[in-house]
Design a protein around this motif. Structure first.
Motif, PDB file in Angstrom:
ATOM      1  N   CYS A 252      61.517  44.602  17.538  1.00 34.95           N
ATOM      2  CA  CYS A 252      61.954  45.671  16.629  1.00 34.95           C
ATOM      3  C   CYS A 252      60.800  46.139  15.749  1.00 34.95           C
ATOM      4  O   CYS A 252      60.652  47.343  15.485  1.00 34.95           O
ATOM      5  CB  CYS A 252      63.120  45.184  15.774  1.00 34.95           C
ATOM      6  N   GLU A 253      59.962  45.205  15.274  1.00 35.09           N
ATOM      7  CA  GLU A 253      58.802  45.594  14.479  1.00 35.09           C
ATOM      8  C   GLU A 253      57.836  46.445  15.301  1.00 35.09           C
ATOM      9  O   GLU A 253      57.279  47.431  14.798  1.00 35.09           O
ATOM     10  CB  GLU A 253      58.101  44.352  13.936  1.00 35.09           C
ATOM     11  N   ALA A 254      57.624  46.064  16.556  1.00 30.70           N
ATOM     12  CA  ALA A 254      56.735  46.842  17.413  1.00 30.70           C
ATOM     13  C   ALA A 254      57.295  48.240  17.651  1.00 30.70           C
ATOM     14  O   ALA A 254      56.556  49.238  17.612  1.00 30.70           O
ATOM     15  CB  ALA A 254      56.522  46.114  18.737  1.00 30.70           C
ATOM     16  N   ALA A 255      58.598  48.339  17.905  1.00 30.80           N
ATOM     17  CA  ALA A 255      59.215  49.647  18.128  1.00 30.80           C
ATOM     18  C   ALA A 255      59.101  50.520  16.882  1.00 30.80           C
ATOM     19  O   ALA A 255      58.783  51.712  16.965  1.00 30.80           O
ATOM     20  CB  ALA A 255      60.674  49.472  18.534  1.00 30.80           C
ATOM     21  N   ALA A 256      59.358  49.938  15.713  1.00 31.09           N
ATOM     22  CA  ALA A 256      59.248  50.700  14.472  1.00 31.09           C
ATOM     23  C   ALA A 256      57.817  51.169  14.238  1.00 31.09           C
ATOM     24  O   ALA A 256      57.585  52.297  13.769  1.00 31.09           O
ATOM     25  CB  ALA A 256      59.727  49.844  13.302  1.00 31.09           C
ATOM     26  N   SER A 257      56.845  50.336  14.566  1.00 28.79           N
ATOM     27  CA  SER A 257      55.441  50.708  14.375  1.00 28.79           C
ATOM     28  C   SER A 257      55.055  51.868  15.285  1.00 28.79           C
ATOM     29  O   SER A 257      54.360  52.804  14.869  1.00 28.79           O
ATOM     30  CB  SER A 257      54.543  49.497  14.636  1.00 28.79           C
ATOM     31  N   ILE A 258      55.503  51.829  16.541  1.00 27.04           N
ATOM     32  CA  ILE A 258      55.166  52.898  17.486  1.00 27.04           C
ATOM     33  C   ILE A 258      55.824  54.207  17.063  1.00 27.04           C
ATOM     34  O   ILE A 258      55.197  55.277  17.075  1.00 27.04           O
ATOM     35  CB  ILE A 258      55.585  52.502  18.904  1.00 27.04           C
ATOM     36  N   VAL A 259      57.107  54.144  16.707  1.00 31.40           N
ATOM     37  CA  VAL A 259      57.815  55.361  16.299  1.00 31.40           C
ATOM     38  C   VAL A 259      57.166  55.971  15.060  1.00 31.40           C
ATOM     39  O   VAL A 259      56.951  57.188  14.984  1.00 31.40           O
ATOM     40  CB  VAL A 259      59.304  55.038  16.040  1.00 31.40           C
ATOM     41  N   ALA A 404      52.957  37.238  19.982  1.00 28.15           N
ATOM     42  CA  ALA A 404      53.897  36.329  19.339  1.00 28.15           C
ATOM     43  C   ALA A 404      54.741  37.031  18.285  1.00 28.15           C
ATOM     44  O   ALA A 404      55.883  36.645  18.042  1.00 28.15           O
ATOM     45  CB  ALA A 404      53.146  35.152  18.709  1.00 28.15           C
ATOM     46  N   ASP A 405      54.180  38.049  17.630  1.00 29.91           N
ATOM     47  CA  ASP A 405      54.901  38.767  16.588  1.00 29.91           C
ATOM     48  C   ASP A 405      54.416  40.206  16.540  1.00 29.91           C
ATOM     49  O   ASP A 405      53.561  40.638  17.338  1.00 29.91           O
ATOM     50  CB  ASP A 405      54.720  38.080  15.233  1.00 29.91           C
ATOM     51  N   GLY A 406      54.946  40.961  15.574  1.00 25.61           N
ATOM     52  CA  GLY A 406      54.593  42.363  15.473  1.00 25.61           C
ATOM     53  C   GLY A 406      53.151  42.596  15.090  1.00 25.61           C
ATOM     54  O   GLY A 406      52.513  43.551  15.557  1.00 25.61           O
ATOM     55  N   ALA A 407      52.584  41.747  14.214  1.00 23.91           N
ATOM     56  CA  ALA A 407      51.192  41.920  13.791  1.00 23.91           C
ATOM     57  C   ALA A 407      50.240  41.730  14.959  1.00 23.91           C
ATOM     58  O   ALA A 407      49.282  42.496  15.141  1.00 23.91           O
ATOM     59  CB  ALA A 407      50.873  40.947  12.657  1.00 23.91           C
ATOM     60  N   GLN A 408      50.476  40.706  15.788  1.00 20.84           N
ATOM     61  CA  GLN A 408      49.614  40.491  16.944  1.00 20.84           C
ATOM     62  C   GLN A 408      49.762  41.621  17.950  1.00 20.84           C
ATOM     63  O   GLN A 408      48.784  42.028  18.592  1.00 20.84           O
ATOM     64  CB  GLN A 408      49.940  39.149  17.598  1.00 20.84           C
ATOM     65  N   PHE A 409      50.977  42.145  18.096  1.00 20.57           N
ATOM     66  CA  PHE A 409      51.174  43.275  19.003  1.00 20.57           C
ATOM     67  C   PHE A 409      50.362  44.481  18.545  1.00 20.57           C
ATOM     68  O   PHE A 409      49.748  45.175  19.365  1.00 20.57           O
ATOM     69  CB  PHE A 409      52.655  43.641  19.072  1.00 20.57           C
ATOM     70  N   ALA A 410      50.352  44.747  17.230  1.00 22.67           N
ATOM     71  CA  ALA A 410      49.591  45.888  16.716  1.00 22.67           C
ATOM     72  C   ALA A 410      48.108  45.726  17.006  1.00 22.67           C
ATOM     73  O   ALA A 410      47.423  46.689  17.386  1.00 22.67           O
ATOM     74  CB  ALA A 410      49.839  46.054  15.218  1.00 22.67           C
ATOM     75  N   ALA A 411      47.588  44.506  16.848  1.00 26.17           N
ATOM     76  CA  ALA A 411      46.170  44.272  17.127  1.00 26.17           C
ATOM     77  C   ALA A 411      45.868  44.451  18.609  1.00 26.17           C
ATOM     78  O   ALA A 411      44.854  45.062  18.986  1.00 26.17           O
ATOM     79  CB  ALA A 411      45.771  42.875  16.660  1.00 26.17           C
ATOM     80  N   GLU A 412      46.735  43.931  19.479  1.00 23.12           N
ATOM     81  CA  GLU A 412      46.518  44.082  20.917  1.00 23.12           C
ATOM     82  C   GLU A 412      46.706  45.536  21.348  1.00 23.12           C
ATOM     83  O   GLU A 412      46.013  46.019  22.255  1.00 23.12           O
ATOM     84  CB  GLU A 412      47.487  43.177  21.681  1.00 23.12           C
TER      85      GLU A 412
END
Length: 419
Positions: A252-259, A404-412
């Motif tokens: 959900c954090e990743a989806a919110a960040s992309i949107v 593992a979480d939204g922060a790591q997804f943003a970095a990747e």
């Protein structure tokens, strides 16, 4: 109305004293029993009095990211004219209760209480109603009544800044991304006329047939369109603690960040759930696919209404009814067969040119359905959250981000070189 333990004891004593007094001809006992019964009756009458109260609430703000502060201001006004009210009141705030002092609240006066709303978990925190308990002076009878409605506080997923936004496969002839207001000459659909639409876009033949003005809706085929597909199946996020799946919260954090990144870049974005609506027969095997079939048309129509078009005033991603509200209300549901049905509709409708699929460790076995969408979506990115082992490279020919979480997804995400 509830009789307290003291009231029950006094009522039992009244019956015993009255019975003994009349049975053995002791008027003193009968008198005591009558006094006890009268006290219980008086307590019931006092507790039954309904004070006239007006309850108003104001959330500041009513939409926050997880962990951000939010407060609720509650105002209780005594609109009665005869007597002051001394009451016990408590306001429901999610799973907690907040005491509200209402001591000697005189007619025409009000009292205001401000308290913090818990935002430690994503979701919709329902605040209210105010429950007022009326007791008699002897504490024999208590009567509780609700006042006012409920006010929701939307706790959105935490947003992580993304520096890169997919540019898609469609570009204009001069090599840049166009931002043509209201799209190009490519026809997409018809919709009802709203104040402010240009009359030259009215489709008069259809308007004459249906009896109301219909406007042509065009799209800019050169503008990249991003589709975010969030996997909300319970099987995709099997590990839960305290009823919460950490992998789903990260998705959900990743989806919110992309949107949010897409809206800030003035790019059209669509948020979809694998199971957009759940049927009443949720326990059956056909529940997921049937729910997807029924909910898809309404969901797509709502997304079309909320869609942002370049050249219009940029909307807020956390506007009421917007994508972040849907993420706040999203929850895990049963629907093992929903992904295949949703993938078929996403392929048929061709909602964009960049597809981002976000799932948990239980969804890695279904990446084949997502890989089959590469013919309809030139760029497909998959985010897998909470997996103990990395996803095999080149799974289904997709760009896969393990996090593992939204922060790591943003970095990747910012490190991806091809979309």
């Amino acid at each position: 109305m509830g009789v307290t333990a003291r009231g029950v004891g006094l009522l039992v004593a009244a019956v015993v004293l009255l019975g003994a007094g009349f049975r053995f001809a002791y008027p003193e006992l009968a008198l005591l029993g009558a006094a006890a019964g009268t006290a219980v009756g008086y307590a019931a009458v006092v507790a039954a009095w309904r004070p006239r109260l007006t309850v108003t609430r104001h959330a500041d703000p009513d939409r926050v990211a997880r962990g951000e502060p939010a407060s609720m201001t509650l105002t209780v006004r005594n609109t009665g004219r005869l007597r002051a009210a001394s009451l016990l009141a408590e306001d429901r705030c999610g799973d907690d209760t907040v005491a509200v002092p209402l001591l000697r609240l005189r007619p025409g006066r009000d009292t205001t209480v401000t308290y913090e709303v818990p935002t430690r978990r994503r979701g919709v925190v329902r605040v209210g109603p105010l429950r007022v308990t009326r007791r008699d002076p002897l504490g024999l009878v208590a009567l509780s009544r609700p006042y006012g409605g409920t006010t929701p506080v939307w706790v959105h997923p935490r947003i992580h800044p993304l520096a890169a936004v997919p540019t898609g496969a469609g570009r204009s002839l001069d090599g840049r991304v166009d931002a043509v207001p209201h799209g190009s000459i490519t026809f997409d659909s018809l919709r009802e006329y709203v104040v402010g639409d240009e009359l030259r876009r009215v489709h008069w033949r259809t308007s004459a047939r249906v009896g109301e003005l219909m406007v042509r809706e065009n799209v800019d085929t050169s503008l990249p369109r991003i589709v975010v597909l969030l996997d909300n199946r319970a099987t995709a996020h099997p590990e839960r603690r305290g009823g919460t799946a950490a992998s789903f919260e990260a998705a959900c954090e990743a989806a919110a960040s992309i949107v949010t990144a897409a809206v800030r870049a003035d790019l059209p974005v669509v948020l979809l759930l694998v199971v957009p609506d759940l049927a009443p027969e949720a326990g059956s095997e056909e529940a997921g696919a049937a729910a997807t079939t029924r909910g898809w048309a309404g969901l797509r129509a709502r997304l079309r209404r909320d869609a942002h078009r370049p050249g219009d005033a940029a909307p807020r991603a956390d506007s009421p009814g917007g994508p972040l509200d849907r993420l706040a209300a999203a929850d895990l549901v049963d629907g093992d067969d929903a992904l295949q049905a949703t993938a078929a509709r996403v392929r048929r409708d061709r909602l964009g040119d960049t597809l981002v699929f976000l799932t948990g460790p239980g969804g890695r076995g279904d990446l084949g359905h997502v890989g089959a969408l590469r013919g309809a979506y030139p760029s497909v990115v998959v985010g897998v959250f909470g997996a103990t082992e990395p996803t095999p490279p080149g799974a289904a020919g997709l760009v896969v981000i393990d996090a593992a979480d939204g922060a790591q997804f943003a970095a990747e995400w910012d490190g991806v070189r091809r979309w």
